[in-house]
Structure formats: C-alpha cells, structure tokens
Design a protein around this motif. Structure first.
Motif, PDB file in Angstrom:
ATOM      1  N   ILE A   3      -7.062   2.309  -0.555  1.00  0.00           N
ATOM      2  CA  ILE A   3      -5.909   2.732   0.256  1.00  0.00           C
ATOM      3  C   ILE A   3      -4.969   1.547   0.503  1.00  0.00           C
ATOM      4  O   ILE A   3      -5.363   0.397   0.392  1.00  0.00           O
ATOM      5  CB  ILE A   3      -6.355   3.371   1.593  1.00  0.00           C
ATOM      6  CG1 ILE A   3      -7.193   2.395   2.431  1.00  0.00           C
ATOM      7  CG2 ILE A   3      -7.160   4.637   1.333  1.00  0.00           C
ATOM      8  CD1 ILE A   3      -7.565   2.928   3.811  1.00  0.00           C
ATOM      9  N   ASN A   5      -1.222   0.105   2.786  1.00  0.00           N
ATOM     10  CA  ASN A   5      -0.404   0.337   3.983  1.00  0.00           C
ATOM     11  C   ASN A   5       1.062   0.515   3.626  1.00  0.00           C
ATOM     12  O   ASN A   5       1.921   0.639   4.491  1.00  0.00           O
ATOM     13  CB  ASN A   5      -0.581  -0.810   4.990  1.00  0.00           C
ATOM     14  CG  ASN A   5       0.290  -2.007   4.642  1.00  0.00           C
ATOM     15  OD1 ASN A   5       0.433  -2.348   3.469  1.00  0.00           O
ATOM     16  ND2 ASN A   5       0.872  -2.633   5.638  1.00  0.00           N
ATOM     17  N   ALA A 199     -10.620   9.836   0.022  1.00  0.00           N
ATOM     18  CA  ALA A 199     -10.435   8.696   0.921  1.00  0.00           C
ATOM     19  C   ALA A 199     -11.497   7.641   0.601  1.00  0.00           C
ATOM     20  O   ALA A 199     -12.245   7.781  -0.358  1.00  0.00           O
ATOM     21  CB  ALA A 199     -10.541   9.175   2.365  1.00  0.00           C
ATOM     22  N   GLU A 200     -11.545   6.570   1.402  1.00  0.00           N
ATOM     23  CA  GLU A 200     -12.489   5.484   1.110  1.00  0.00           C
ATOM     24  C   GLU A 200     -13.943   5.941   1.141  1.00  0.00           C
ATOM     25  O   GLU A 200     -14.702   5.648   0.228  1.00  0.00           O
ATOM     26  CB  GLU A 200     -12.324   4.362   2.151  1.00  0.00           C
ATOM     27  CG  GLU A 200     -11.187   3.430   1.877  1.00  0.00           C
ATOM     28  CD  GLU A 200     -11.079   2.368   2.966  1.00  0.00           C
ATOM     29  OE1 GLU A 200     -10.822   1.215   2.608  1.00  0.00           O
ATOM     30  OE2 GLU A 200     -11.258   2.683   4.143  1.00  0.00           O
ATOM     31  N   GLN A 247      -5.140   9.095   2.801  1.00  0.00           N
ATOM     32  CA  GLN A 247      -5.580   8.065   3.747  1.00  0.00           C
ATOM     33  C   GLN A 247      -4.734   6.810   3.544  1.00  0.00           C
ATOM     34  O   GLN A 247      -4.508   6.390   2.412  1.00  0.00           O
ATOM     35  CB  GLN A 247      -7.063   7.744   3.540  1.00  0.00           C
ATOM     36  CG  GLN A 247      -7.657   6.925   4.687  1.00  0.00           C
ATOM     37  CD  GLN A 247      -9.121   6.570   4.453  1.00  0.00           C
ATOM     38  OE1 GLN A 247      -9.567   6.422   3.320  1.00  0.00           O
ATOM     39  NE2 GLN A 247      -9.867   6.422   5.537  1.00  0.00           N
ATOM     40  N   LEU A 249      -3.442   2.790   5.468  1.00  0.00           N
ATOM     41  CA  LEU A 249      -3.742   1.726   6.428  1.00  0.00           C
ATOM     42  C   LEU A 249      -2.570   1.582   7.383  1.00  0.00           C
ATOM     43  O   LEU A 249      -1.414   1.550   6.961  1.00  0.00           O
ATOM     44  CB  LEU A 249      -3.922   0.392   5.698  1.00  0.00           C
ATOM     45  CG  LEU A 249      -5.254   0.127   4.996  1.00  0.00           C
ATOM     46  CD1 LEU A 249      -5.141  -1.157   4.176  1.00  0.00           C
ATOM     47  CD2 LEU A 249      -6.386   0.005   5.999  1.00  0.00           C
ATOM     48  N   ASP A 253      -5.019  -2.906  10.218  1.00  0.00           N
ATOM     49  CA  ASP A 253      -5.914  -2.304   9.225  1.00  0.00           C
ATOM     50  C   ASP A 253      -6.647  -1.056   9.721  1.00  0.00           C
ATOM     51  O   ASP A 253      -7.722  -0.707   9.228  1.00  0.00           O
ATOM     52  CB  ASP A 253      -6.933  -3.330   8.694  1.00  0.00           C
ATOM     53  CG  ASP A 253      -6.333  -4.205   7.598  1.00  0.00           C
ATOM     54  OD1 ASP A 253      -5.191  -3.903   7.178  1.00  0.00           O
ATOM     55  OD2 ASP A 253      -6.980  -5.174   7.180  1.00  0.00           O
ATOM     56  N   ARG A 254      -6.067  -0.375  10.706  1.00  0.00           N
ATOM     57  CA  ARG A 254      -6.662   0.891  11.145  1.00  0.00           C
ATOM     58  C   ARG A 254      -6.443   1.952  10.069  1.00  0.00           C
ATOM     59  O   ARG A 254      -5.385   2.012   9.445  1.00  0.00           O
ATOM     60  CB  ARG A 254      -6.006   1.369  12.448  1.00  0.00           C
ATOM     61  CG  ARG A 254      -6.609   0.729  13.693  1.00  0.00           C
ATOM     62  CD  ARG A 254      -6.260   1.520  14.933  1.00  0.00           C
ATOM     63  NE  ARG A 254      -6.879   2.844  14.936  1.00  0.00           N
ATOM     64  CZ  ARG A 254      -6.523   3.829  15.759  1.00  0.00           C
ATOM     65  NH1 ARG A 254      -5.545   3.659  16.628  1.00  0.00           N
ATOM     66  NH2 ARG A 254      -7.121   5.009  15.712  1.00  0.00           N
ATOM     67  N   ARG A 255      -7.455   2.772   9.850  1.00  0.00           N
ATOM     68  CA  ARG A 255      -7.372   3.826   8.841  1.00  0.00           C
ATOM     69  C   ARG A 255      -6.876   5.126   9.470  1.00  0.00           C
ATOM     70  O   ARG A 255      -7.300   5.486  10.565  1.00  0.00           O
ATOM     71  CB  ARG A 255      -8.756   4.090   8.236  1.00  0.00           C
ATOM     72  CG  ARG A 255      -9.084   3.220   7.039  1.00  0.00           C
ATOM     73  CD  ARG A 255      -9.708   1.913   7.437  1.00  0.00           C
ATOM     74  NE  ARG A 255     -10.134   1.179   6.228  1.00  0.00           N
ATOM     75  CZ  ARG A 255      -9.951  -0.110   6.053  1.00  0.00           C
ATOM     76  NH1 ARG A 255      -9.333  -0.829   6.978  1.00  0.00           N
ATOM     77  NH2 ARG A 255     -10.381  -0.705   4.969  1.00  0.00           N
ATOM     78  N   HIS A 278     -14.651   8.843  10.290  1.00  0.00           N
ATOM     79  CA  HIS A 278     -14.212   7.850   9.304  1.00  0.00           C
ATOM     80  C   HIS A 278     -12.893   7.182   9.685  1.00  0.00           C
ATOM     81  O   HIS A 278     -12.675   6.012   9.380  1.00  0.00           O
ATOM     82  CB  HIS A 278     -14.041   8.518   7.933  1.00  0.00           C
ATOM     83  CG  HIS A 278     -15.290   9.120   7.389  1.00  0.00           C
ATOM     84  ND1 HIS A 278     -16.193   8.402   6.637  1.00  0.00           N
ATOM     85  CD2 HIS A 278     -15.794  10.378   7.504  1.00  0.00           C
ATOM     86  CE1 HIS A 278     -17.208   9.200   6.295  1.00  0.00           C
ATOM     87  NE2 HIS A 278     -16.988  10.396   6.802  1.00  0.00           N
ATOM     88  N   CYS A 279     -11.983   7.944  10.286  1.00  0.00           N
ATOM     89  CA  CYS A 279     -10.643   7.391  10.567  1.00  0.00           C
ATOM     90  C   CYS A 279      -9.890   8.290  11.543  1.00  0.00           C
ATOM     91  O   CYS A 279     -10.311   9.406  11.829  1.00  0.00           O
ATOM     92  CB  CYS A 279      -9.843   7.254   9.263  1.00  0.00           C
ATOM     93  SG  CYS A 279      -9.529   8.802   8.416  1.00  0.00           S
ATOM     94  N   GLU A 303       1.972   5.885  -3.160  1.00  0.00           N
ATOM     95  CA  GLU A 303       1.326   4.681  -2.615  1.00  0.00           C
ATOM     96  C   GLU A 303       1.690   3.463  -3.459  1.00  0.00           C
ATOM     97  O   GLU A 303       1.623   3.508  -4.682  1.00  0.00           O
ATOM     98  CB  GLU A 303      -0.189   4.833  -2.651  1.00  0.00           C
ATOM     99  CG  GLU A 303      -0.715   6.061  -1.955  1.00  0.00           C
ATOM    100  CD  GLU A 303      -1.966   6.566  -2.628  1.00  0.00           C
ATOM    101  OE1 GLU A 303      -3.056   6.271  -2.122  1.00  0.00           O
ATOM    102  OE2 GLU A 303      -1.842   7.231  -3.669  1.00  0.00           O
TER     103      GLU A 303
END
Length: 309
Positions: A3, A5, A199-200, A247, A249, A253-255, A278-279, A303
């Motif tokens: 992912i 940002n 997602a991650e 997803q 950032l 670095d909050r998901r 997870h987020c 992205e």
C-alpha cells in the motif's frame, strides 16, 4: 510495499453515464437529470472525497480533466495507468473508444515535476487495434509483496494479455471468471476490482461470484497461502460496491480501508469488526459517480508507488 500514501485522482469536468461502457458494465444506471447537473454533483462528491482522504493524511495528487475532450469516465484513472516501485509506468488498452482519450502524457510530467522518478513505460495500448483489452488495476488485482496478480477474465481482461503483463512484471497469474446475475442469467463481471480488494493482511472478496468450484478453491488457496484473512461479501453487497475498496497509508503510517458510504452501509457489523482488526475505515458518499459511472472509490484512485528523487 502493498500500500502507498500517494494516489492520483482526476477531477471530472464532463462526467455523465458513458453509453459505450454500459454495454457490459451492469453496475451503471441512467438517472433522469441533465448531464450538467450530473457533472456538478459528481464534482461535489469528488471534492468531498479528496477532502476526507487529505484529512487522514493521504497524499492526493489531483489533476483536472481536460474539458476540451469528451471523457465521461476520466474520474476512473486506475483503468489506464499503473505505477510501480521500480519506476515503471504501465499504460493499458481500454474497451470503450471514448475512454482511450483519457490517457495523457502530461500526467507523467506532473508526477515528475513532483519529484517522482519514471524509468520506463510499458505500453500495452496497441492491443486495442486487435480488439484485446486489459484495464490496468481495474482488471488486475496486484499482490505486490507476494508478486501475485488476480484477474477475473472478461471482455475487458484478456487472458493472453494478462499473462504477458505477468511475465513482464514478474507476477504469478491467478486466473478465474467472476459472474453476476443479470436479467435471470449469469454475466461476467466487467472488472475484478468490483468483486475483490486485496489489502496487506486481508482480502475482501465476493466468492459467490466465482461459479467454478475449482477456480474458487484456487483463489482461496492463494489468499490463505499468503496469510490473508478472507472477509467475504455477498453479491448484493458487491452491487453496493463493497468489493471496490482500497487500503492506503495515512498520517503516521496509519492504515485505512477506503470505500464509498454505500459500500460501508451495506456491511454487516461483524464484517466491519473484521476489517477494523486490521485498519481504520474511511468512507465518503459517491452516489452519483457510482450510479452513472458504475465504479466507486477504488476506481477513482490510481496508487503511486514510483520512487522519489
């Protein structure tokens, strides 16, 4: 990195229901208001969405659509371009002729001006001349960490072209067909990213849309092999764009899992709880864009994984 940002978004200037994509995008509906009003509603939704993302610390690069060109779907850049962490940009062949005008070289110039590095452009667009299409991260869901690419075959996702992409970018192909019920029959879903989000550490997926048991088993097996928690959605939830999530950032670095308000409202409490393990969740109303465009939050965001100078 799975992912990023940084996302590229194109602000619409001529948005309306695109008659050329409606032939196989069964998520699109016509609404009985003038195109000018549809466009201004879409712009308001777009601006509010960008604001919501920026408030969470997502770096949104907004490029204004070209008002001299008739590009009703320009708000969905993730279908014609992809960005990769080795400095490669992918350009893709699009099914609808009027969507091909969305591809713009100046978008690459804008990114370079912002300090992103482009080493190489992989251009698949000549496949349009032969009538073969692969609509970037609409058709192809990338597991960038495990180097796997998931693709639901359709008119907009040609198998040979997908395999060529996987060879070029060194991804393992995971191929299947996903269907939706239309007028009493089963029709292929136009884009993989409306039935699946990767997602991650988890995947949101409409497994009910994969009719072939062997194909379904294969997809599940790949996801489990890579340690992804599988959060399933129903076909009804998919029609509210609950598969069309991404997803990202944010600050520190909050998901966050980004989706439309319609998608969020369709989720059951236990699905929300599963995601929030997870987020965080971010949503914004995209009603006009979803209804007329047949695409949602994920489709609006390309992205950017390019390296910086």
């Amino acid at each position: 990195m799975q992912i990023t940002n940084t996302v590229l978004m194109i602000r619409p200037v001529n948005f309306r229901m695109n008659e050329q994509t409606a032939v196989n995008n069964y998520f699109q509906e016509d609404i009985d208001i003038k195109n000018q009003e549809i466009n201004s509603r879409a712009q308001a939704e777009f601006d509010a969405f960008v604001l919501v993302l920026r408030e969470k610390g997502v770096n949104v690069i907004v490029v204004e659509d070209n008002d001299k060109v008739d590009t009703p779907d320009a708000v969905f850049p993730n279908n014609w371009i992809s960005f990769h962490d080795d400095g490669t940009v992918g350009l893709y062949p699009l099914f609808a002729e009027n969507r091909r005008k969305e591809r713009r070289e100046d978008v690459l110039d804008i990114l370079e001006e912002k300090g992103f590095v482009i080493h190489n452009v992989m251009d698949y667009t000549s496949a349009e001349d032969e009538g073969y299409f692969l609509e970037s991260t609409g058709s192809v869901i990338l597991d960038r960490v495990n180097k796997k690419a998931y693709c639901a075959l359709s008119v907009r996702a040609d198998e040979d072209l997908f395999i060529e992409f996987c060879e070029d970018f060194e991804y393992t192909p995971v191929i299947f067909t996903a269907f939706q019920s239309v007028g009493g029959g089963r029709k292929p879903i136009y884009h993989t990213n409306v039935m699946m989000c990767l997602a991650e550490s988890f995947a949101v997926i409409c497994l009910d849309s994969i009719d072939d048991k062997k194909e379904k088993k294969n997809v599940v097996s790949h996801l489990k092999q890579d340690g992804k928690e599988i959060i399933t959605i129903t076909e009804a939830q998919m029609h509210q764009f609950a598969g069309n999530m991404i997803q990202v950032l944010g600050m520190g670095d909050r998901r966050f899992l980004v989706m439309s308000t319609a998608a969020f409202n369709s989720l059951r409490p236990e699905q929300i709880t599963a995601i929030e393990k997870h987020c965080g969740i971010v949503h914004s109303s995209l009603e006009t864009i979803e209804t007329c465009g047949g695409g949602s939050a994920r489709c609006m965001m390309a992205e950017v994984f390019l390296p910086k100078k």
